[in-house]
Every structure is written in structure tokens, then in C-alpha cells.
Design an enzyme around this catalytic site. Structure first.
Site, PDB file in Angstrom:
ATOM      1  CG  ASP A 166      -2.361   0.064   0.915  1.00 36.18           C
ATOM      2  OD1 ASP A 166      -2.764   1.047   0.275  1.00 36.18           O
ATOM      3  OD2 ASP A 166      -3.107  -0.861   1.294  1.00 36.18           O
ATOM      4  CD  GLU A 177      -8.997   4.389  -1.567  1.00 40.42           C
ATOM      5  OE1 GLU A 177      -9.867   3.934  -0.802  1.00 40.42           O
ATOM      6  OE2 GLU A 177      -8.024   5.060  -1.162  1.00 40.42           O
ATOM      7  CG  HIS A 180      -8.993  -1.934   3.694  1.00 37.76           C
ATOM      8  ND1 HIS A 180      -8.820  -1.824   2.331  1.00 37.76           N
ATOM      9  CD2 HIS A 180      -8.673  -0.724   4.194  1.00 37.76           C
ATOM     10  CE1 HIS A 180      -8.404  -0.612   2.031  1.00 37.76           C
ATOM     11  NE2 HIS A 180      -8.312   0.089   3.143  1.00 37.76           N
ATOM     12  CG  ASP A 181     -11.653   1.322   3.473  1.00 37.23           C
ATOM     13  OD1 ASP A 181     -11.277   1.207   4.646  1.00 37.23           O
ATOM     14  OD2 ASP A 181     -11.013   1.964   2.621  1.00 37.23           O
TER      15      ASP A 181
END
Length: 604
Positions: free
Chosen positions: A111, A276, A353-354
Site C-alpha cells: 500500500d 484508489e 478492508h473498507d
């Protein structure tokens, strides 16, 4: 798309970039596997499970932030880009992870979080030390505003993603700094070329030199802000701070910045990039980021589908909004056809993960039978879509949302608690109850529960007697990887099967065109995938097609498209895969609850 391929008797070959065909798997390290019994997942734990991922069919591991951090936002608040948070391990552990992946023909991406740092990062400590510090301009500082009575106000009325203002007052230097997220996450100033150069060197080349294969790039379209800093329009009259994503998403210099990152770092290392891309719902907005000619990013995550059901991102995000299947299908069709006739590319995903778990949001986890059927149909849906496939840890075993009976005390996420506390402070009990309801479906915490490895204490995530950082799901004894590994017809077994089929028929499922059928049907989800590649000698060659039919409901559904497929004019049509277990009789032209099928049709 067909120009990438030609047919050879031994299979499909061509010059397609490797990452288009790859299966990426996101690991959230705190929750994946704990190796030392401290209740916190770590890199040695991940290394111990690399063979599990390899056997599943994973090509690339995406490791969420494991950098040094105060952990106020689970590592998305980085205080040292070149150090590993001690509970995750060491630099040597990362080196071993790289080697473990590469030795199996797999790759590793990290990331990249460079819209902001932690307020504990040395860069920010220098920046806030004085107005004359050389790094002052590495962050975004502005003087206060005052009203006629002398009351101090932030430079703008912008609302942050985590509630409150985007501006935090610094008493020492008597100015505000910008933070789009939490006050502990000051935004870096990408307008400063020295700051950008440091990002490229410290946060990117350092890891690429160690052998990392690329990055998932966090908040990639937020680096260029409007530098005139106007107030946002008043769209929420009762709120002190106003939503203002147009002030920082897809800003005036964003494509210049991303192209520079690609040219300076990503291209020389041949590193893969996936960005993203939030608040960018139009294909015309997305294409400039992923056009091969533009040389910016290889692919991006666009969030229209995964945010179905959420409320306003700034006010009432967790006020759940039910949606029909037709809405989901429209989003899928938009982005499946997006790349046709362009030089862009697309990603396929329904978990990260969100967000809450896919089987609890898009499927039905109400009974064991419906849970398994809908988890398999979600697998079939995802594996037959065009683009690069991304899976999230636990998706492959059908992990569910946390039980509705759990109290708000089990929620840990800074964003969830911000919206919940805001609802409580409003004094509106209906708003509190609606927020709790939405959190039970959508909260980020659902995806962060410990991975359910087996039926031993703590689901095998950590040792018996340890206290995991988040509570283990109550249902882990029935739903776990070990149990499913023993059952080839389990959800896990079906994911493995679908990943193999996806690659075997890559011209259809990874690269094929998409045609949605019956877009307004609220129960059946059906589409045709067609390869641009022709198979067969001379004039007999045909385009390979597949018909995908899925019942996205809990009652049987008549499906006329099945009869049409089986009465194809010429050639052959056969059932390629079905979500039913062996021994469950198929119902011909009718689909069982949450049943999915794929028919392969070689039609001239």
C-alpha cells in the site's frame, strides 16, 4: 481487445501485460494470521500461509499498510515509510515475504499512502516546528479567519471524511493545517516538488529496490487540491462543515502528478500500479487515469458498485439505503463496457478492508444453505467479469459480517465511531438507531475480524489464551478454512474451481466483451461474455461465447435464457459450471435460490 491474442493449438498466447490476467489477494495484516500469540496478525504469520494462497490460485499478494504508525487509522497514518510496525515484524520479515512469493511465481505489492502522513512523521514535526522551517511547505498551512467579533474560524468550511473540519489548529505556529481525514493525518503538499521527490525516493524506490513488484495507491486522485481554497456550497444547512470533494478530488494538476510518478518511478521499475479512485463515477473521468497512452496508472478501483447502500459520504454515510438488483446490474454493465473500444483497463472486486462482507451485503447469509449458495454465486459472478480480479481475505471462504447482536463496543474503526458519535451528539434517537443499523451492514470493521482458519480457540488466528485485537466471529467453528479445505464442494473449493476456469477461458472471462440481458429483472442477473478471438480453421472459426445466469434471490426463478442457450442455432452448447453441490438435481430451465450457471456456446 482481441489484438492482444492469437490462437495456438497449445492455448491462448499474446502480449497481454501479466497483471491483466493475475488474481490479486488483499491481506489485512492485523487480522490475517498471528504467529507469536500477541493477538495481532503479522508478516511471519502471512508467510506461513503463502502456500494456502498459492494453492487457491493467487498470483499477487497485496499487503495493506504494515509501516511504522501510531495506528490511529490502522496504519493509514504512517510515521516512517521505511520501517515496519513492530507488531507486524521487521524489514527482514518483509524480505522473506518477497522471497516466499517470488519463489512460488507470485508477486507482492504494498500500500502506498502518500496523500497524508501521521502527525508523528518527522517531516510533519519539522513542518510544524516553525513557519520558516524548510519543510513548512511540505504540508498545507493556512492562517485563520475571524468574524466581526474576533472569533477564530478555519480557512474554509470543508468537512473531513472522519467528521469535523478538514482543518486543525496548531497553537505553536498559530495556523491551521489541512487534513482530509483525521486531525492525526495531515495532508502532504504535492505542489512542492521537493516533497514529491522525497515521496518517490523514500516511500517508493526504497521498497522497489527490495524487490516489491508495485503498489496499490491510496487516495490516488486527492493529491491536487484547489489552491484558491474557496468555501464549499452550503448543501447541508444544519451542519457547520460542508462536503467539498470537488475541492480535492481530480484536481487541476492531478494528471501531471500521476504521470510524473509513473515516469520517475513506476516505469523504470516496471512496477504495477492500481489506484484508489473515489468520487469519480463517470467513465470519461476514469479513462485519463488508465489509458495506456496517457501513461499514468495500470488500473484503478472505482467504487460505484461497492458503495451501493451507503448514504451520503459526509453526512449520514451509514444511513443504509436499500437498492434493487437492477441498480447493481447497471453499475456492472457501465464498467464492464467501459474498456470496449478504448486502451484502458478495469478491476473486478466486491470486497475490501473498507466495506462489509459481500455475502452479507449482496448475498443472503440468513441460513447455512442460502449463505453457501449465495457465496458461490458471488464467486461465479466475480470470476466471469472482464478485468483484473481482486479478492479480499476471507472472501474465498464466505466470511460474514459480525453478528447483529454485537454491541457498538465491538466496533473499533475511527470512521465508524466518528459517524456514530455524531449521531449520538445530535440527540436524535432515530438517527442513532438508523446509524447502528447501517453500521451492522456497511461498517469497515466487518472486514477486519480475524481470519477464520479452523475451529480451535480464536479460530486459529492466534494462540489459545491470547486476546485478539478484534473479537473473533461467533460462527467460526462452522465457517473456517480448515473445514472447507476438506470439502471440494465448499465455498473455498468453488473459488479455486472458478479461478481455474477463469484462466482456462481467459479470452472470454478476463478479456471478453459483456452484454447485459434483462436489465430490469430484479431477480435474475444474466449476461453474455464473448471473446474477440476466433477458434477453428479457415471459415469454420467461431467466436467463443458464454452465457452467465444467476438467481440473485431466495426463491426459485424461471430462466428462459437457459432454454435459448440450449437451442443454439449451430455448434454446441454445454453447461460449464454450476454452483450446485453434486447430487443436488438441477431444475432444467429453473434456477434454485441463489443458483448460478455458466453455459459455453461455440456458435458460428
Amino acid at each position: 481487445m482481441g489484438s492482444d491474442f492469437h490462437y495456438h493449438p497449445n492455448g491462448w498466447v499474446g502480449n497481454t501485460p501479466w497483471w491483466k490476467d493475475a488474481v490479486f489477494y488483499q491481506v489485512y495484516p492485523a487480522s490475517f494470521k498471528d504467529s507469536n500469540g500477541d493477538g495481532w496478525g503479522d508478516i511471519p504469520g502471512l508467510i506461513s500461509k503463502i502456500d494456502y494462497l498459492h494453492h487457491l490460485g493467487v498470483d499477487v499478494v497485496w499487503l495493506s499498510p504494515m509501516f511504522e504508525s501510531p495506528q490511529k487509522d490502522m496504519g493509514y497514518d504512517i510515521s516512517d515509510y521505511q520501517a515496519v510496525y513492530a507488531r507486524y515484524g521487521t524489514l527482514q520479515d518483509v524480505d522473506q515475504l518477497i522471497q516466499s512469493c517470488h519463489s512460488r511465481g507470485m508477486k507482492l505489492i504494498l500500500d502506498l499512502v502518500v496523500n497524508h502522513t501521521s502527525d508523528q512523521h518527522p517531516w510533519f514535526k519539522e513542518s510544524r516546528s516553525s513557519k520558516t522551517n524548510p519543510k513548512r511547505d511540505w504540508y498545507i498551512w493556512k492562517p485563520p479567519r475571524y468574524d466581526s467579533a474576533g472569533n477564530r474560524f478555519p480557512p474554509t468550511n470543508w468537512r473531513s471524511y472522519f467528521a469535523g473540519s478538514t482543518w486543525t489548529w496548531d497553537e505553536h505556529t498559530q495556523e491551521y493545517y489541512l487534513n482530509l481525514y483525521g486531525p492525526f493525518q495531515p495532508d502532504l503538499n504535492w505542489e512542492n516538488p521537493e516533497c514529491r521527490a522525497a515521496i518517490y525516493d523514500v516511500a517508493m524506490r526504497f521498497w522497489l529496490d527490495r524487490g516489491v513488484d508495485g503498489f496499490r495507491i491510496d487516495t490516488v486522485n486527492k493529491y491536487s487540491k484547489r489552491t484558491d481554497f474557496p468555501d464549499a456550497p452550503i448543501t447541508c444547512p444544519d451542519a457547520q462543515h460542508q462536503p467539498a470533494p470537488e475541492m480535492w478530488c481530480n484536481g487541476p494538476r492531478i494528471h501531471e502528478f500521476i504521470h510524473e510518478m509513473q515516469t520517475e518511478v513506476l516505469t523504470p521499475y516496471r512496477a504495477v500500479s492500481v489506484g484508489e479512485l473515489s468520487n469519480t463515477p463517470l467513465p470519461s473521468q476514469v479513462l485519463p487515469y488508465v489509458s495506456a497512452a496517457a501513461r499514468e496508472l495500470d488500473m484503478v478501483f472505482e467504487f460505484s458498485l461497492i458503495r451501493l447502500g451507503t448514504g451520503d459520504l459526509f453526512h449520514g454515510k451509514y444511513m443504509y439505503r436499500p437498492f434493487p438488483l437492477s441498480a447493481l446490474k447497471r453499475h456492472v454493465a457501465t464498467w464492464q463496457t467501459f474498456i470496449e473500444g478504448t486502451d484502458g483497463w478495469h478491476t473486478v472486486f466486491c470486497e475490501n478492508h473498507d466495506n462489509g462482507r459481500a455475502v452479507s451485503r449482496f448475498g443472503n447469509d440468513g441460513t447455512p444453505e442460502l449463505w453457501e449458495a449465495s457465496a458461490k454465486t458471488i464467486a461465479l459472478w466475480q470470476a466471469t467479469l472482464t478485468g483484473t480480479l481482486f479478492l479480499y481475505q476471507g472472501q474465498e471462504i464466505g466470511m460474514r459480517n459480525m453478528p447483529a447482536s454485537w454491541s457498538i463496543d465491538e466496533y473499533k474503526d475511527v470512521e465508524s465511531m466518528g459517524f456514530y458519535n455524531e449521531a449520538v451528539q445530535s440527540g436524535d434517537q432515530k438517527r442513532v438507531e438508523a446509524t447502528l443499523h447501517g453500521l451492522r451492514i456497511l461498517a469497515r470493521d466487518h472486514s477486519r475480524l480475524p481470519f477464520q482458519w479452523n475451529d480451535s480457540a480464536n479460530a486459529g488466528f492466534t494462540s489459545e489464551g491470547a486476546v485478539p485485537w478484534m473479537r473473533v466471529h461467533d460462527g467460526y467453528r462452522e465457517l473456517n478454512a480448515a473445514k472447507q479445505l476438506q470439502d471440494p464442494e465448499s465455498v473455498l473449493g468453488f473459488y479455486g474451481k472458478m479461478l481455474r476456469i477463469r484462466k482456462q477461458y481467459r479470452d472470454i472471462f478476463i478479456h471478453g466483451t459483456f452484454k447485459l440481458l434483462a436489465p430490469e429483472d430484479e431477480f435474475l442477473f444474466m449476461y453474455v461474455k464473448e471473446s474477440d478471438v476466433r477458434v477453428g480453421p479457415g471459415s469454420e472459426n467461431v467466436r467463443r461465447k458464454a452465457l452467465v445466469v444467476m438467481n440473485f434471490s431466495s426463491i426459485p426463478q424461471k430462466c428462459p435464457a437457459i432454454d435459448v442457450a440450449l437451442r443454439c442455432r449451430k455448434g454446441e452448447a454445454r453447461l460449464l459450471v454450476d454452483t450446485l453441490r453434486i447430487g443436488d438435481p438441477a431444475l432444467g430451465g429453473e434456477l434454485r435460490p441463489w443458483e448460478g450457471r455458466v453455459y459455453l456456446n461455440f456458435e458460428p
